[in-house]
Scaffold this motif. Structure first.
Motif, short mmCIF file in Angstrom:
data_model
loop_
_atom_site.label_atom_id
_atom_site.label_comp_id
_atom_site.label_asym_id
_atom_site.label_seq_id
_atom_site.Cartn_x
_atom_site.Cartn_y
_atom_site.Cartn_z
N GLY A 29 -24.84 16.74 9.01
CA GLY A 29 -24.74 16.32 10.41
C GLY A 29 -23.70 15.23 10.65
O GLY A 29 -23.48 14.85 11.80
N ALA A 30 -23.07 14.76 9.58
CA ALA A 30 -22.11 13.65 9.73
C ALA A 30 -20.81 14.13 10.37
O ALA A 30 -20.48 15.32 10.36
N ARG A 31 -20.09 13.16 10.94
CA ARG A 31 -18.69 13.35 11.31
C ARG A 31 -17.96 12.40 10.37
O ARG A 31 -17.88 11.19 10.63
N HIS A 32 -17.50 12.95 9.27
CA HIS A 32 -17.01 12.14 8.16
C HIS A 32 -15.49 12.23 8.08
O HIS A 32 -14.92 13.32 7.98
N ALA A 33 -14.83 11.08 8.16
CA ALA A 33 -13.36 11.06 8.13
C ALA A 33 -12.85 10.71 6.74
O ALA A 33 -13.44 9.88 6.03
N LEU A 34 -11.78 11.37 6.37
CA LEU A 34 -11.09 11.08 5.11
C LEU A 34 -9.74 10.49 5.50
O LEU A 34 -8.93 11.17 6.14
N ILE A 35 -9.54 9.23 5.16
CA ILE A 35 -8.30 8.57 5.57
C ILE A 35 -7.61 7.94 4.36
O ILE A 35 -8.17 7.91 3.25
N GLY A 36 -6.44 7.41 4.57
CA GLY A 36 -5.70 6.76 3.49
C GLY A 36 -4.22 6.81 3.79
O GLY A 36 -3.77 7.66 4.57
N PRO A 37 -3.46 5.92 3.17
CA PRO A 37 -2.01 5.90 3.41
C PRO A 37 -1.33 7.19 2.94
O PRO A 37 -1.96 8.00 2.24
N ASN A 38 -0.08 7.37 3.30
CA ASN A 38 0.67 8.56 2.86
C ASN A 38 0.62 8.71 1.36
O ASN A 38 0.76 7.73 0.63
N GLY A 39 0.38 9.94 0.91
CA GLY A 39 0.38 10.21 -0.52
C GLY A 39 -0.90 9.80 -1.23
O GLY A 39 -0.99 9.85 -2.46
N ALA A 40 -1.94 9.43 -0.47
CA ALA A 40 -3.20 8.95 -1.06
C ALA A 40 -3.95 10.05 -1.81
O ALA A 40 -4.77 9.77 -2.68
N GLY A 41 -3.68 11.32 -1.43
CA GLY A 41 -4.36 12.44 -2.08
C GLY A 41 -5.31 13.18 -1.15
O GLY A 41 -6.09 14.03 -1.58
N LYS A 42 -5.24 12.88 0.15
CA LYS A 42 -6.17 13.46 1.12
C LYS A 42 -6.05 14.99 1.18
O LYS A 42 -7.05 15.70 1.08
N GLY A 225 -17.82 4.16 3.51
CA GLY A 225 -18.81 3.39 4.24
C GLY A 225 -18.79 3.70 5.72
O GLY A 225 -18.23 4.72 6.15
N SER A 226 -19.37 2.82 6.49
CA SER A 226 -19.41 3.01 7.94
C SER A 226 -18.04 2.63 8.51
O SER A 226 -17.27 1.90 7.86
N PRO A 227 -17.75 3.09 9.72
CA PRO A 227 -16.48 2.69 10.34
C PRO A 227 -16.31 1.17 10.39
O PRO A 227 -15.22 0.66 10.15
#
Ligand SMILES: Nc1ncnc2c1ncn2[C@@H]1O[C@H](COP(=O)(O)OP(=O)(O)OP(=O)(O)O)[C@@H](O)[C@H]1O
Length: 252
Positions: A29-42, A225-227
């Motif tokens: 049920g989560a709205r889970h974001a995957l973030i990180g700087p360019n080239g982080a591996g996302k 973690g949380s936003p």
């Protein structure tokens, strides 16, 4: 039970560890974001989750089921759906016809293609168009839709598979502020039975939508973690600014 659980995922390109022992848990049920700087591996992590690319090591579980060795198509059958630029999006079909085709592909086999069943499929297609805010745009040819509307259509196509886990790779890329606000609203309104994992560069979109965030940096998880926790993290700020030393960042 979690919608998705990745443990010890690894993928290298030559000497470069693009994804380096990543654990990722996405609650149902989560709205889970995957973030990180360019080239982080996302993007690399994303393709390991979808099964587009094979991991060098580690496991992927979808709702408690080990799917590590399953193909992208098999994972999709089990409820994992990703937005992609369907070739049919660039044809001359209308938005409604495009969604109907996706619905037929998924539901057609199950309920048969008898003419009397067609209204059911058409109704489902209309429901999906409405769900992504395109109810009034069904008759418009796909090439005539705006960039934002095409993205909305891609979400409708992904939803046609009735996913339990929806994966979005940079859904707001190239969107105007008004278009991303519309996208955020439609994703926020999706039923909670659909878990959403999304990679996104636009932090306004991330913080408007996400209830959980994982930050990748140099192929590793810097913080999950949380936003609010992510917003307050000095290590995350340093990673984005490129000022943190690797060994200090990962100490946290
Ligand atoms: N097919 C590939 N062959 C070689 N190196 C690759 C390949 N795909 C990705 N990489 C490298 O792996 C690292 C992680 O790339 P990836 O695209 O996963 O990062 P990202 O976080 O999605 O970046 P961005 O935000 O810029 O899209 C980068 O250093 C990239 O150059």
């Amino acid at each position: 039970m979690n919608a998705l659980r990745c443990a010890g995922l690894r993928r290298s390109f030559g000497a470069l560890a693009a994804v380096d022992d990543v654990d990722l848990t996405v609650a149902t049920g989560a709205r889970h974001a995957l973030i990180g700087p360019n080239g982080a591996g996302k993007s690399t992590l994303f393709t390991l989750v979808t099964g587009t690319m094979r991991a060098d090591g580690g496991t992927v579980e979808l709702a408690g089921r080990d799917v590590t060795r399953l193909s992208e198509v098999a994972r999709c059958r089990l409820g994992m759906s990703q937005t992609m630029q369907h070739a049919s999006l660039f044809g001359s079909m209308s938005a409604a016809q495009t969604v109907l085709l996706a619905v037929q592909r998924h539901d057609g086999g199950r309920i048969g293609l008898l003419p009397r069943r067609r209204p059911t499929l058409r109704a489902r297609a209309e429901e999906l168009l409405a769900e992504v805010g395109l109810a009034e745009r069904g008759d418009v040819a796909v090439p005539a839709l705006s960039h934002g509307e095409r993205k909305q259509l891609e979400v409708a196509l992904a939803l046609a598979c009735r996913p339990s886990l929806l994966l979005l790779d940079e859904p707001a890329a190239g969107m105007s502020p008004a278009e991303s606000a519309r996208l955020v609203a439609l994703l926020a309104a999706l039923p909670r039975e659909i878990t959403v994992l999304f990679v996104e560069h636009d932090l306004d979109v991330v913080f408007a939508l996400a209830d959980a965030v994982t930050v990748l940096h140099l192929g590793r998880v810097l913080l999950s973690g949380s936003p609010d926790e992510v917003r307050a993290s000095e290590a995350v700020r340093e990673a984005y600014l490129g000022t943190g030393r690797r060994e200090e960042l990962f100490e946290a």
